[in-house]
Design an enzyme around this catalytic site. Structure first.
Site, PDB file in Angstrom:
ATOM      1  N   TYR A   6       0.808  -1.232   0.000  1.00 11.34           N
ATOM      2  CA  TYR A   6       0.000   0.000   0.000  1.00 11.34           C
ATOM      3  C   TYR A   6       0.835   1.272   0.000  1.00 11.34           C
ATOM      4  O   TYR A   6       0.445   2.258   0.624  1.00 11.34           O
ATOM      5  CB  TYR A   6      -0.932   0.030   1.232  1.00 11.34           C
ATOM      6  N   TYR A 133     -14.619  -4.100   2.340  1.00 14.24           N
ATOM      7  CA  TYR A 133     -13.276  -4.616   2.074  1.00 14.24           C
ATOM      8  C   TYR A 133     -13.262  -6.107   2.398  1.00 14.24           C
ATOM      9  O   TYR A 133     -13.625  -6.506   3.510  1.00 14.24           O
ATOM     10  CB  TYR A 133     -12.212  -3.899   2.921  1.00 14.24           C
ATOM     11  N   ASP A 223     -18.046 -12.090   6.653  1.00 12.10           N
ATOM     12  CA  ASP A 223     -16.595 -12.000   6.639  1.00 12.10           C
ATOM     13  C   ASP A 223     -16.181 -11.441   8.000  1.00 12.10           C
ATOM     14  O   ASP A 223     -16.175 -10.227   8.212  1.00 12.10           O
ATOM     15  CB  ASP A 223     -16.144 -11.094   5.489  1.00 12.10           C
TER      16      ASP A 223
END
Ligand code: PLP
Length: 400
Positions: A6, A133, A223
């Site tokens: 990143y 995400y 998730d």
């Protein structure tokens, strides 16, 4: 050389070089830092935990790894038994993998193939959340909604197979009305959206999602790679609303070794279980069920249960609320707290530029991103250490 995550390598500031880590502390050559990030939210018991270290050493005396293709072993067996007992409802079938992204891929593959196996070939769509995400692999980027990955959108155009909605019941109902016959699953980070900006929402949204999934026969996937193991103040959000598939990662091994698991309920498992070889789940990461990872995961769960981690997390939340009470600043848009997660959202990213170095000088490691200054501390943190983390945040805004 290392290509860091990143980061624009050309302009990246040098990372802090860690030479030792113990408890909640990271050590550089000259500084001792409380890790307020828990190494991407995974190191819930702190570093160099004697019992976790011992669990790995004991396993290492036997063997470090054998594959699960045609082989099995007691440690993976024990972990799947433990998860089967420990997780709510009939979330009983554990598919191991080496990272959260892969475990989400497996969940998405399960949901799609579940319907293909039944001849419902039109169910190709995934319903997901805005700002979601779910990992950095291509399919998880496609179901995600992270601005940092929108280059993929630019390359391929918007996916025909994913719909994103806000966390509003209205939008949820409309999406089901419109797309239900094409949906195979609704995939969510429950209650707390992490990398999308520490966004928190209400459980009523998930309860309504469960009803709609039941009504239209759509699979519900949680998730919980980030939210699992207590982060939201619930052991798992799955304890409140039961999904059909649950994904765990990050804290699964106490942050020791990359490992993840996709846990299916009875209905999903039955959708694959028959005489047709083409109905098998065709997936198998090389390091799935790694013995060192499973041994440390077992010990991590044991510590979580026997040392009453849920009350540690409640205490972290209480202290955080107490310390942040009345905190406000013209640059701050909102302070959000849930369980052992706090996020200070600012109006402009500039308002927190330089915070990382400021925190370093105050003995705290922090990694703000975009408009979000946050902490997700290890659960073993002491009160005065937690106060230091929060005081550092407040001092940053007070200094100008
Ligand atoms: C971190 C994360 C992932 C990806 O896990 P990796 O182990 O980094 O691949 C997936 N989903 C959520 C919610 C996460 O926070």
């Amino acid at each position: 050389m290392i290509w860091y995550p990143y980061q624009q390598m050309k302009t990246m500031k040098a990372p802090y070089h860690i030479i030792n880590a113990e408890g909640v502390y990271l050590y550089t050559q000259e500084q001792k830092l409380i890790d307020s990030v828990s190494s991407w939210w995974s190191v819930i018991h702190g570093y160099k935990h004697p019992e976790l270290n011992q669990a790995i050493q004991t396993q290492l005396e036997k063997f470090a790894h054998v594959m699960l293709g045609g082989l099995s072993h007691e440690t993976a067996q024990k972990l799947s038994d433990k998860l089967q007992d420990w997780l709510p409802g009939d979330l009983d079938y554990c598919f191991f993998s080496d990272s959260g992204s892969v475990a989400v891929e497996v969940a998405l593959k399960m949901a799609l193939q579940y319907y293909m196996n039944r001849g419902e070939n039109q169910r190709t769509m995934v319903l997901a959340l805005e700002h979601a995400y779910h990992g950095d692999t291509f399919k998880t980027m496609e179901v995600g909604d992270d601005e940092d990955y929108h280059f993929v959108l630019h390359a391929y155009g918007a996916s025909q197979n994913v719909v994103h909605i806000p966390t509003e019941i209205d939008a949820l109902e409309k999406a089901f009305e419109r797309y239900h016959s094409k949906l195979n699953c609704f995939l969510v980070e429950p209650l707390l959206q992490g990398a999308g900006g520490m966004r928190m929402y209400d459980v009523t949204f998930l309860k309504r999602a469960r009803e709609l999934c039941d009504q239209y026969g759509v699979l519900l996937i949680f998730d919980e790679v980030a939210t699992g193991f207590g982060r939201t103040g619930n052991r798992f959000v799955a304890d409140l609303v039961l999904p059909d598939i649950l994904v765990l990662g990050k804290a699964l091994t106490g942050g020791y070794i990359g490992h993840a698991v996709t846990v299916a309920n009875h209905r999903v498992y039955e959708g694959f279980y028959d005489d047709n070889p083409a109905h098998a789940l065709m997936h198998g990461p090389t390091f799935m069920g790694n013995a060192l990872a499973c041994s440390v995961a077992l010990k991590s769960i044991e510590l979580f249960e026997t040392r009453d981690y849920m009350s540690k997390i409640k205490k972290i939340e209480q202290i955080t609320r107490r310390e942040m009470q009345g905190f406000c600043h013209p640059e701050v848009k909102e302070v959000r707290i849930m369980g052992a997660c706090i996020c200070v959202e600012v109006y402009e990213p500039d308002a927190i530029r330089g915070y990382q170095q400021f925190a370093y000088e105050h003995g705290v490691f922090s990694r703000p991103f975009l408009n979000y200054l946050y902490a997700m501390v290890p659960y073993v943190i002491e009160e005065k250490e937690l106060v230091q983390v929060l005081q550092t945040m407040k001092d940053w805004f007070a200094r100008k």
